[in-house]
Design an enzyme around this catalytic site. Structure first.
Site, PDB file in Angstrom:
ATOM      1  N   GLU A  29      10.264   0.452  -4.081  1.00 30.58           N
ATOM      2  CA  GLU A  29      10.220   0.758  -2.812  1.00 30.58           C
ATOM      3  C   GLU A  29      10.343  -0.526  -1.824  1.00 30.58           C
ATOM      4  OE1 GLU A  29       5.277   0.743  -4.595  1.00 30.58           O
ATOM      5  OE2 GLU A  29       6.752   2.764  -4.151  1.00 30.58           O
ATOM      6  N   LEU A  63       1.023  -1.164   0.123  1.00 28.89           N
ATOM      7  CA  LEU A  63       0.200  -0.114  -0.231  1.00 28.89           C
ATOM      8  C   LEU A  63       0.980   0.855  -0.311  1.00 28.89           C
ATOM      9  CD1 LEU A  63      -2.776   0.708   0.015  1.00 28.89           C
ATOM     10  CD2 LEU A  63      -3.063   0.449   2.569  1.00 28.89           C
ATOM     11  N   HIS A  64       1.454   1.469  -1.076  1.00 28.92           N
ATOM     12  CA  HIS A  64       2.444   2.997  -1.125  1.00 28.92           C
ATOM     13  C   HIS A  64       1.403   4.284  -1.568  1.00 28.92           C
ATOM     14  CE1 HIS A  64       2.226   2.290  -5.150  1.00 28.92           C
ATOM     15  NE2 HIS A  64       2.432   1.279  -4.750  1.00 28.92           N
ATOM     16  N   ALA A  65       2.437   5.176  -2.080  1.00 27.49           N
ATOM     17  CA  ALA A  65       1.833   6.353  -2.012  1.00 27.49           C
ATOM     18  C   ALA A  65       0.886   6.017  -3.336  1.00 27.49           C
ATOM     19  CB  ALA A  65       3.116   7.201  -2.292  1.00 27.49           C
TER      20      ALA A  65
END
Lengths: 88, 568
Positions: free
Chosen positions: B341, A14-16
């Site tokens: 990420e 659940l990144h940006a």
């Protein structure tokens, strides 16, 4: 109040970008929205709150909604998790 | 403290900048945890609300004027400003803890920054710079300091580091130059400064020099020199130098219209390295015959890597801007210093999980990108090429080809058109590939030599490590030897070789590459005219002589003196 446990299916977690989609969707509704995870509860309408959960792929979280449009909101939000936040 | 001082940094983007100092960081130094009186609470609450809406409308404005990844970055910032928890905490600090608005903003944002910095997720660590920017901009707005007013034209901006969006914003204020305390030559901000023609110096320790806003500054982006409070005759000298440079630059631009041929008539091809949409207008004005290297990592860092349509949209804009010329798209080159990420921290990231190594493990990411590129090739047949980064052995290419085959099957079953002969090339940036070029050449359609990484891996010098920066020698004879081997290997199977690294953007080095028989060069757009002018004004035999001498050199110094002596 309605609750539902969902799983993050996105490969990258659940990144940006998904966080932003989640917050945008939740903000359309009047109901209060909280996400409970690792024993923490964050405001689901707060992008900083959602991002700092740093939820990875496979993470389970509980969606908690309370308000007059809680059911519709829960449906649309769980749908987002189901569709892996397909944004277009 | 009125005497002249001079110091050096690393030259990052060429040109001379003359103007007044503008120090980006110094603006927020006066935020103090001072308690306010009860009667001042409302005033501070109102100040805070006003700051939020002011910044929001500024961001909105910037978003409307931007596109692609820049617009996405700004959108994320707008979303942060809307965050209810952020606002709640700031207002509580004013109402209950009775801090002034600026300090309430400062300490609340710092709490979030602290969480992000200490997170295990590296992508979240990377977001801290965005929050810091928002923090500083909010405080500015609360203090009613307008950034647009304070950054005047011809300012020389001093900063610790600058984000890509900030660089674009600064370019719109027509600044004279940028001096950064930190920075790597391949950082996004530096690449942007080059393509936006902003003189830039990095790794310049300016913070202990007591530079004040508004002081006279001269920077020389070619030498890496910063002069504070210059003497009058110096100002005259640099102003003349700058005029000469601009005159030369105009003259250089005239060459854009001329055919790409050496003095003796041998043809060459000059293309552009592109990463951001902002760079596209220069493809035409600087005479690039297509895009020789399209970096795609930006898509990944803007989190649109998994989104097929967003990818296609980006590629189409680049292809359209290239007229009818070819575009070489490089697969995501993430890893190393450009972290994904969800990547874990590695002890040797440059020798680690990056480029094709990562892509072969991240099937969804690879499949998506290949699919986007193949769909695009159907829309623009014969114009798209595919380039693979960080290859170190043949088996990586064989595995990738399996992936490509299944993408083709999938597209066929969907009745989607694609270019069946899409050329596949590998980056030559690891010595093993250069050494085995004669074996690898039969597996692919072209080679593209990335001289920056090839230098780093050949010399075992981390190019981002300041302590050993003097050991980073792009003109080391060993690098030239590997380039020559690559060319010889390619010749055995008749496949073309391009050089898309920094070496191609240095006119005399470009001449030497031509001498080695490498006629395709791709570089940052700003370097195109001067390279073209160098190649047009010399004959192939002169360049071949240079290449021969360079090949026989024993040291980087010897190579540098040969290059310096060329044509003069």
């Amino acid at each position: 109040m309605v609750k539902k446990t969902v799983t993050v299916k996105n490969e990258a977690g659940l990144h940006a970008r998904p966080s932003s989609a989640l917050v945008k969707t939740a903000s359309k509704y009047d109901s209060d929205f909280y996400i409970s995870m690792y024993g923490y509860k964050v405001n689901g309408k707060s992008i900083l709150g959602v991002m700092t959960l740093a939820a990875e792929c496979g993470a389970e979280m509980e969606l908690i909604l309370e308000g007059r449009d809680e059911k519709e909101a829960l449906d649309e939000i769980s749908q987002l998790f189901e569709n892996e936040f397909e944004l277009h | 403290m009125t005497e002249r001082i001079e110091f050096n940094g690393v030259p990052a983007s060429h040109g001379i900048g003359i103007g007044k100092a503008f120090i980006l960081e110094e603006r927020n130094s006066d935020v103090n945890p001072e308690k306010i009186h009860e009667e001042d609470i409302d005033y501070n609450l109102e100040k805070c609300t006003r700051a939020f809406s002011k910044l929001k409308s500024e961001f909105q404005h910037l978003k409307n004027e931007s596109e692609g990844e820049v617009a996405d970055i700004v959108d994320a910032q707008i979303e942060t400003l809307k965050d209810p928890e952020l606002k709640k905490s700031i207002l509580r600090k004013i109402k209950e803890e009775r801090y002034e608005a600026e300090y309430a903003i400062f300490s609340t944002l710092n709490e979030f920054i602290h969480i992000m910095e200490n997170s295990d997720a590296s992508w979240l660590n990377d977001r801290t710079i965005d929050l810091m920017t928002i923090r500083d901009q909010l405080i500015d707005a609360a203090k009613n300091r307008s950034r647009d007013e304070s950054i005047e034209e011809n300012s020389v901006v001093f900063a610790t580091a600058i984000s890509p969006t900030k660089m674009i914003e600064l370019s719109r204020s027509h600044i004279a130059g940028v001096v950064m305390q930190k920075g790597g030559l391949t950082s996004h901000a530096v690449i942007l400064s080059q393509s936006l023609d902003i003189p830039c110096i990095i790794s310049a320790k300016w913070k202990n020099k007591r530079i004040k806003n508004g002081e006279d500054i001269i920077i020389d982006g070619d030498e890496g020199t910063v002069v504070v409070r210059p003497k009058e005759k110096e100002e005259v000298h640099y102003a003349r130098l700058k005029r000469e440079q601009q005159k030369n630059y105009k003259k250089e631009l005239e060459i854009v219209e001329k055919p790409s041929k050496t003095k003796c008539g041998a043809h060459f091809l000059l293309q552009a390295n592109v990463e951001f949409l902002e760079e596209l207008p220069r493809i035409k004005t600087h005479g690039a015959e297509g895009v020789g290297l399209l970096r795609t990592e930006t898509i990944l860092f803007q989190k649109t890597g998994f989104d097929l349509e967003a990818q296609l949209d980006f590629y189409r804009k680049v292809v359209e801007a290239s007229g009818d010329k070819p575009v070489t798209i490089r697969l995501f080159d993430a890893g190393g210093d450009k972290l994904l990420e969800d990547a874990e921290t590695e002890s040797n990231p440059f020798l680690g999980w990056r480029g094709i190594r990562m892509l072969l493990d991240q099937n969804e990411l690879l499949t998506n990108q290949l699919k986007a590129i193949y769909i695009l090739s159907g829309e623009y047949p014969g114009r798209i090429k595919l380039l693979v980064p960080m290859v170190s052995c043949n088996s990586e290419i064989e595995k990738l080809k399996e992936n490509i085959s299944s993408i083709k099957e999938e597209l066929k079953s969907e009745n989607t058109n694609f270019d069946d002969n899409l050329p596949l090339g590998v980056m030559v940036e690891v010595p093993s590939v250069a050494l085995m070029a004669d074996r690898l050449a039969k597996l692919v359609d072209f080679f593209s030599i990335g001289t920056n990484d090839l230098t780093q891996y050949t010399l075992a010098v981390d190019r981002g490590n300041e302590k050993i920066s003097t050991l980073y020698q792009p003109f080391h004879p060993a690098v030239w030897k590997l380039i020559r081997m690559t060319k010889e290997g390619a010749d055995q199977y008749g496949i073309p070789v391009t050089v898309c690294g920094e070496m191609a953007s240095k006119p005399k080095a470009a001449a030497c590459l031509m001498g080695l028989g490498i006629t395709n060069l791709s570089m940052t757009t700003s370097a195109l005219p001067k390279v073209k002018s160098m190649l047009c004004n010399h004959s192939l035999s002169e360049m071949q002589k240079l290449a021969e001498d360079v090949s026989e050199s024993n040291s980087p110094d010897e190579v540098i003196s040969l290059l310096e002596g060329f044509g003069s």
